[in-house]
Design a protein around this motif. Structure first.
Motif, short mmCIF file in Angstrom:
data_model
loop_
_atom_site.label_atom_id
_atom_site.label_comp_id
_atom_site.label_asym_id
_atom_site.label_seq_id
_atom_site.Cartn_x
_atom_site.Cartn_y
_atom_site.Cartn_z
N THR A 21 1.15 -1.11 -0.16
CA THR A 21 0.14 0.14 -0.15
C THR A 21 0.66 0.77 -0.35
O THR A 21 0.68 1.93 -0.85
CB THR A 21 -1.05 -0.01 0.99
OG1 THR A 21 -1.12 -1.73 1.51
CG2 THR A 21 -1.66 1.31 0.53
N VAL A 22 2.18 1.42 0.68
CA VAL A 22 2.58 2.50 0.93
C VAL A 22 3.67 3.00 -0.02
O VAL A 22 3.88 4.14 -0.98
CB VAL A 22 3.66 2.16 1.76
CG1 VAL A 22 4.75 3.11 2.17
CG2 VAL A 22 2.96 2.21 3.49
N GLN A 25 0.49 2.42 -3.71
CA GLN A 25 -1.03 3.24 -3.50
C GLN A 25 -1.05 4.93 -3.50
O GLN A 25 -0.90 5.42 -4.36
CB GLN A 25 -1.97 2.67 -2.91
CG GLN A 25 -2.21 1.35 -3.25
CD GLN A 25 -3.36 0.96 -2.46
OE1 GLN A 25 -4.42 1.75 -1.35
NE2 GLN A 25 -4.08 -0.03 -2.64
N ARG A 26 0.50 4.96 -2.63
CA ARG A 26 0.55 6.27 -1.71
C ARG A 26 2.17 6.72 -2.55
O ARG A 26 1.64 7.92 -2.78
CB ARG A 26 0.86 6.04 -0.59
CG ARG A 26 1.27 7.80 0.35
CD ARG A 26 1.61 7.69 1.69
NE ARG A 26 2.87 7.47 1.96
CZ ARG A 26 3.41 7.06 2.82
NH1 ARG A 26 3.04 6.68 3.92
NH2 ARG A 26 4.84 6.86 3.01
N GLU A 32 10.22 8.17 -2.60
CA GLU A 32 9.89 8.54 -2.30
C GLU A 32 11.01 10.12 -2.58
O GLU A 32 10.22 11.78 -2.06
CB GLU A 32 8.71 8.75 -0.82
CG GLU A 32 7.71 7.83 -1.08
CD GLU A 32 6.73 7.89 0.59
OE1 GLU A 32 5.77 7.74 0.20
OE2 GLU A 32 7.43 8.56 1.28
N THR A 87 9.83 -0.55 2.10
CA THR A 87 8.91 0.77 2.72
C THR A 87 9.53 0.63 4.20
O THR A 87 10.67 -0.39 4.44
CB THR A 87 7.49 0.15 3.16
OG1 THR A 87 6.98 0.10 1.87
CG2 THR A 87 6.82 0.98 4.50
N ASP A 99 1.26 6.06 8.91
CA ASP A 99 1.30 6.18 7.77
C ASP A 99 2.39 6.70 7.75
O ASP A 99 3.42 7.35 7.17
CB ASP A 99 -0.25 6.30 7.09
CG ASP A 99 -0.54 7.01 5.91
OD1 ASP A 99 0.19 5.97 4.83
OD2 ASP A 99 -0.20 7.65 5.07
#
Length: 143
Positions: A21-22, A25-26, A32, A87, A99
């Motif tokens: 998910t991290v 999706q994010r 990042e 992650t 999160d």
């Protein structure tokens, strides 16, 4: 990054789903910090600069477009790497899965993020070994 067998119990049972998910999706399937895309092979230089084929530009280690192109000497040290997102816990606490504490990093950014923590742990291990040597064998003498 794969989790060592002895550390698996520090992570929640749904860690694979939370991590996916991290990362996808994010973060949208890109680091990042520097923006490297997951699963792609990129050309990179030793100092973190990399070729972003989707945009057609060189980027620095923070994902910003370079103003000046790399020199011919720099391009002599070019190599390829396959980007794999992982992650990471920003505070290095595997129990804190908020999160805001989780980030999707490529291998390079993950290692750079973990470097101070690894140095701290290395120092602690060395200090512990020296203390055990002093306790049982007298003063520690380096090899």
């Amino acid at each position: 990054m794969p989790i060592r067998r002895e550390h698996r119990y520090f992570y929640p049972i749904d860690w694979p789903q939370l991590s996916a998910t991290v990362r996808f999706q994010r973060a949208g399937g890109a680091c990042e910090t520097c923006g490297r895309p997951h699963g792609r092979t990129v050309y990179c230089l030793g100092d973190g600069r990399w070729w972003d084929a989707a945009v057609g530009a060189w980027r620095d280690g923070q994902g910003r477009t370079l103003r000046a192109l790399p020199t011919i000497e720099d391009l002599g040290a070019i190599r390829t790497t396959r980007v794999v997102l992982a992650t990471a816990h920003r505070d290095h606490d595997t129990a804190n899965n908020a999160d805001a504490n989780l980030a999707a990093f490529c291998q390079r950014c993950h290692v750079n993020h973990d470097r101070p923590e690894h140095q701290r742990r290395r120092w602690r291990t060395l200090f512990r070994r020296r203390a055990m040597g002093d306790l049982f064998r007298g003063h520690y003498s380096p090899p």
